[in-house]
Scaffold this motif. Structure first.
Motif, mmCIF file in Angstrom:
data_model
loop_
_atom_site.group_PDB
_atom_site.id
_atom_site.type_symbol
_atom_site.label_atom_id
_atom_site.label_comp_id
_atom_site.label_asym_id
_atom_site.label_seq_id
_atom_site.Cartn_x
_atom_site.Cartn_y
_atom_site.Cartn_z
ATOM 1 N N ARG A 218 40.388 -28.503 49.339
ATOM 2 C CA ARG A 218 41.333 -29.457 49.910
ATOM 3 C C ARG A 218 40.834 -30.888 49.756
ATOM 4 N NH1 ARG A 218 45.182 -26.831 49.049
ATOM 5 N NH2 ARG A 218 46.260 -28.697 49.764
ATOM 6 N N LYS A 219 39.532 -31.052 49.695
ATOM 7 C CA LYS A 219 38.988 -32.411 49.695
ATOM 8 C C LYS A 219 39.317 -33.162 48.425
ATOM 9 C CE LYS A 219 35.292 -33.346 52.783
ATOM 10 N NZ LYS A 219 33.854 -33.294 53.036
ATOM 11 N N ARG A 220 39.119 -32.476 47.296
ATOM 12 C CA ARG A 220 39.318 -33.169 46.036
ATOM 13 C C ARG A 220 40.781 -33.529 45.819
ATOM 14 N NH1 ARG A 220 35.433 -29.860 41.934
ATOM 15 N NH2 ARG A 220 33.746 -31.363 41.795
ATOM 16 N N VAL A 221 41.702 -32.754 46.427
ATOM 17 C CA VAL A 221 43.114 -33.094 46.300
ATOM 18 C C VAL A 221 43.352 -34.472 46.888
ATOM 19 C CG1 VAL A 221 45.455 -32.329 46.777
ATOM 20 C CG2 VAL A 221 43.640 -30.665 46.606
ATOM 21 N N ARG A 222 42.625 -34.745 47.990
ATOM 22 C CA ARG A 222 42.806 -36.048 48.636
ATOM 23 C C ARG A 222 41.979 -37.120 47.938
ATOM 24 N NH1 ARG A 222 40.430 -34.463 53.317
ATOM 25 N NH2 ARG A 222 41.093 -32.330 53.660
ATOM 26 N N GLY A 223 41.334 -36.764 46.821
ATOM 27 C CA GLY A 223 40.566 -37.755 46.085
ATOM 28 C C GLY A 223 39.190 -37.987 46.678
ATOM 29 N N GLU A 224 38.758 -37.091 47.600
ATOM 30 C CA GLU A 224 37.416 -37.254 48.157
ATOM 31 C C GLU A 224 36.443 -36.379 47.380
ATOM 32 O OE1 GLU A 224 37.740 -36.173 52.289
ATOM 33 O OE2 GLU A 224 39.686 -37.180 52.356
ATOM 34 N N LYS A 225 35.145 -36.671 47.555
ATOM 35 C CA LYS A 225 34.140 -35.818 46.939
ATOM 36 C C LYS A 225 33.997 -34.550 47.758
ATOM 37 C CE LYS A 225 31.231 -38.297 44.081
ATOM 38 N NZ LYS A 225 30.735 -39.428 43.633
ATOM 39 N N SER A 226 33.777 -33.420 47.079
ATOM 40 C CA SER A 226 33.621 -32.192 47.821
ATOM 41 C C SER A 226 32.246 -31.611 47.564
ATOM 42 C CB SER A 226 34.705 -31.199 47.411
ATOM 43 O OG SER A 226 34.330 -29.906 47.795
ATOM 44 N N LEU A 227 31.397 -31.687 48.590
ATOM 45 C CA LEU A 227 30.044 -31.168 48.464
ATOM 46 C C LEU A 227 30.085 -29.655 48.261
ATOM 47 C CD1 LEU A 227 27.051 -31.869 48.567
ATOM 48 C CD2 LEU A 227 27.085 -31.267 50.992
ATOM 49 N N PHE A 228 31.020 -28.999 48.982
ATOM 50 C CA PHE A 228 31.144 -27.549 48.895
ATOM 51 C C PHE A 228 31.448 -27.110 47.460
ATOM 52 C CE2 PHE A 228 33.863 -23.715 49.191
ATOM 53 C CZ PHE A 228 32.895 -22.852 49.671
ATOM 54 N N ALA A 229 32.445 -27.770 46.838
ATOM 55 C CA ALA A 229 32.815 -27.409 45.467
ATOM 56 C C ALA A 229 31.637 -27.621 44.522
ATOM 57 C CB ALA A 229 34.009 -28.238 45.013
ATOM 58 N N LEU A 230 30.875 -28.682 44.785
ATOM 59 C CA LEU A 230 29.725 -28.985 43.939
ATOM 60 C C LEU A 230 28.663 -27.889 44.062
ATOM 61 C CD1 LEU A 230 29.272 -31.500 42.203
ATOM 62 C CD2 LEU A 230 27.670 -32.301 43.948
ATOM 63 N N VAL A 231 28.406 -27.476 45.306
ATOM 64 C CA VAL A 231 27.402 -26.429 45.538
ATOM 65 C C VAL A 231 27.849 -25.116 44.888
ATOM 66 C CG1 VAL A 231 26.310 -25.011 47.314
ATOM 67 C CG2 VAL A 231 26.485 -27.487 47.625
ATOM 68 N N VAL A 232 29.135 -24.758 45.056
ATOM 69 C CA VAL A 232 29.656 -23.542 44.430
ATOM 70 C C VAL A 232 29.470 -23.620 42.914
ATOM 71 C CG1 VAL A 232 31.762 -22.251 43.898
ATOM 72 C CG2 VAL A 232 31.320 -22.995 46.241
ATOM 73 N N GLY A 233 29.857 -24.737 42.320
ATOM 74 C CA GLY A 233 29.771 -24.904 40.865
ATOM 75 C C GLY A 233 28.351 -24.749 40.367
ATOM 76 N N TRP A 234 27.422 -25.468 41.015
ATOM 77 C CA TRP A 234 26.035 -25.379 40.554
ATOM 78 C C TRP A 234 25.458 -23.997 40.814
ATOM 79 C CZ3 TRP A 234 24.021 -27.880 36.872
ATOM 80 C CH2 TRP A 234 24.453 -29.183 36.604
ATOM 81 N N GLY A 235 25.881 -23.393 41.910
ATOM 82 C CA GLY A 235 25.433 -22.035 42.199
ATOM 83 C C GLY A 235 25.816 -21.096 41.067
ATOM 84 N N VAL A 236 27.073 -21.164 40.640
ATOM 85 C CA VAL A 236 27.554 -20.275 39.582
ATOM 86 C C VAL A 236 26.826 -20.569 38.265
ATOM 87 C CG1 VAL A 236 29.568 -19.681 38.183
ATOM 88 C CG2 VAL A 236 29.807 -19.937 40.653
ATOM 89 N N VAL A 237 26.710 -21.852 37.918
ATOM 90 C CA VAL A 237 26.051 -22.215 36.659
ATOM 91 C C VAL A 237 24.596 -21.741 36.656
ATOM 92 C CG1 VAL A 237 25.220 -24.137 35.263
ATOM 93 C CG2 VAL A 237 27.546 -24.174 36.172
ATOM 94 N N LEU A 238 23.891 -22.008 37.765
ATOM 95 C CA LEU A 238 22.473 -21.641 37.812
ATOM 96 C C LEU A 238 22.289 -20.130 37.772
ATOM 97 C CD1 LEU A 238 20.964 -24.250 40.285
ATOM 98 C CD2 LEU A 238 20.739 -24.097 37.781
#
Ligand code: HEM
Ligand code: FES
Lengths: 147, 356
Positions: free
Chosen positions: B321-341
């Motif tokens: 929901r955060k990125r839709v509002r144009g805010e940074k989303s720490l959660f999405a970032l953690v999920v993304g890096w988690g998956v990549v790593l």
């Protein structure tokens, strides 16, 4: 003008059209659905096979044999006893092999181990291998599926 | 030149082409520090086109039966002039296509380009990556060699763990209870007809969405004047394709794809068996799971976890929901890096032989 009646008439026609269309689609898809599912091939159940020769199975060795369409595994223990199991790993369907260096049955696919009773002892296999009955007639090894 | 101009005038007069040209002229692509990411979708498309071309060439000699498949690929490799090259290109390009699609997906993810209004672009994209994995899995069996045979036994057996319809799915996929010539024929049909048709449709849809909405632009970046699509962006994309082609040619020529041993349904699975690199992280995870976890079979738990994880990833546009509002989303970032790593670590450790 009774508009309520008109709408329901229109609704009725739509309902008729919709259900006929639906029925047509189902009638067309059902044969496709059945076609995609392969027919059951009635296979004469193999219950007893000649799996190998005693003279070709030295102690501490194993051999894959055909049990109908499926692989089975014959194992001769260090002590000379002959045992037979299903050759299909209970984990994800690979074919197992006898490892002389471990002195037990091993599956290469995800490093699964079974002991000489066919029991899963290490790695991911969740269940033991199915055990078959072994009869030795002269040099011939016969394997029978337990009833 | 005169002739071409005349031809153009004749066509324009009949079909009113000038508006199309005007439209193409004003089409532009945003420019910023991370605009390199815009080239990977196109690169994936390039490898797909190579697959279609080389796949059709392979069809000229390939024969999809258990008796003839291995020998026909052997024939392609040893007797047909440049057959080894065509096959090697098809195999390497399959890998590069999947690698490029993965890079494309992760750049889009980290840029947050999947949020409203681009949900459908994300969903068609993830579906296309799954189709690419399906291409890889179905194509892998076609040479009917030992590795492919057991990879397919294991891969299709996983399907049987799906609750309720698992066994039914297994029979549909295998064309029977076991992996046999019937499976090969089915996989062949899926590989050369079903998947290409669906993929082509989804690619067109994916591109139509992008054309309609334009490229996503990161908000924080300083704005530069956009880059015209024709010819600037297209020429740059072609340069990327050229690099892709050079890499592909080098790999295909210097590391010709191997054929291995013909599959024998009554031989044990060979030691050291493993799937293609893009399935390694799942493969190693399944190997690590014990037989029983809390009374449930380990592999069922693992497969359920992968399904739930995949679904969660697929649904990113809905939970973020955060990125839709144009805010940074720490959660999405953690999920993304988690998956990549996780994927990178398991793949690398597998190559290093840590899981032996
Ligand atoms: C329309 C497109 C395609 C056609 C007609 C086609 C056709 C074929 C044929 C006939 C083979 C068997 C010959 C061989 O094994 O070398 C094959 C193998 C294969 N294909 Fe495709 N293919 C297509 C697209 C793709 C795509 C998009 C991918 C990957 C993402 C792919 C991945 C593979 C792989 C991994 C193999 C096994 C290569 C090997 O070990 O020989 N194919 N394909
Ligand atoms: S299939 Fe035997 S251990 Fe996985």
């Amino acid at each position: 003008m009774d508009t309520g009646n008109k709408i329901s008439r229109k609704g009725f026609i739509n309902w008729l059209l919709g259900t006929s269309l639906g029925a047509t689609v189902v009638a067309a898809l059902y044969p496709v659905f059945r076609y995609v599912l392969p027919p059951e091939v009635a296979e004469a159940p193999t219950n007893r096979v000649l799996a190998g020769k005693l003279s070709e199975l030295p102690p501490n060795s194993g051999k894959i044999f055909r049990f109908g369409a499926k692989p089975g595994i014959l194992v001769r223990t260090q002590g000379g006893e002959v045992r037979a199991f299903s050759g299909i790993c209970t984990h994800l369907n690979c074919t197992v092999q006898y490892r002389a260096d471990f002195q037990h049955i091993w599956c290469a696919c995800h490093n699964g181990h079974y002991d000489l009773q066919g029991k899963n002892i290490q790695g991911p296999p969740p269940r033991p291998l199915e055990t078959y009955k072994v009869d030795i007639v002269g040099d011939d090894i016969y394997v029978t599926r337990g009833a | 030149m005169k002739l071409i101009e005349k031809l153009w005038q004749a066509l324009d007069e009949r079909y009113e082409l000038q508006p199309l040209v005007d439209f193409a002229k004003q089409k532009a692509v945003p420019r910023h520090r991370h605009d390199w990411m815009y080239y990977f979708g196109g690169l994936t498309l390039f490898f797909f086109l190579i697959q279609v071309a080389t796949g059709i060439l392979l069809l000229l000699y390939y024969r999809p039966t258990a008796e003839a498949a291995f020998e026909s690929v052997q024939f392609i490799m040893t007797r047909v002039p440049f057959g080894w090259l065509i096959r090697s290109i098809h195999s390497w390009s399959a890998n590069l296509m999947i690698a490029s699609a993965f890079i494309h997906m992760f750049t889009v993810y980290f840029a947050g380009a999947y949020v409203k209004p681009r949900e459908l672009t994300w969903w068609t994209g993830v579906a296309l990556l799954l189709l690419a994995l399906g291409f890889g899995f179905s194509g892998y069996l076609l040479p009917w060699n030992e590795l492919a045979f057991f990879a397919t036994r294991v891969g299709t057996d996983m399907v049987s763990k799906v609750p309720f319809i698992g066994h039914w799915l297994l029979r549909v996929l295998r064309g029977g209870e076991d992996v046999t010539g019937a499976t090969l024929t089915r996989f062949f049909g899926i590989h050369v007809a079903v998947l290409p048709m669906i993929s082509t449709f989804l690619i067109l849809l994916h591109l139509a969405f992008i054309q309609r909405q334009g490229m996503h632009e990161p908000q924080e970046e300083p704005k530069l004047p956009p880059r015209p699509f024709f010819p600037n962006f297209v020429l740059r994309e072609f340069m990327v394709w050229l690099v892709g082609l050079a890499l592909l040619a080098a790999l295909a020529a210097f590391f010709p794809w191997e054929l291995g041993k013909k599959a024998d349904p009554f031989a044990p699975a060979p030691a050291g068996i493993k799937p293609e690199w893009y399935f390694l992280f799942m493969f190693e995870t399944l190997k690590l799971l014990p037989a029983k976890v809390l009374g449930i079979e380990g592999e069922i738990l693992g497969l359920a976890a992968f399904s739930v994880g995949g679904l969660f990833w697929f649904l990113a546009p809905l939970w973020d929901r955060k990125r839709v509002r144009g805010e940074k989303s720490l959660f999405a970032l953690v999920v993304g890096w988690g998956v990549v790593l996780y994927i990178a670590a398991f793949t690398a450790l597998s190559y290093l032989g840590v899981f032996q």
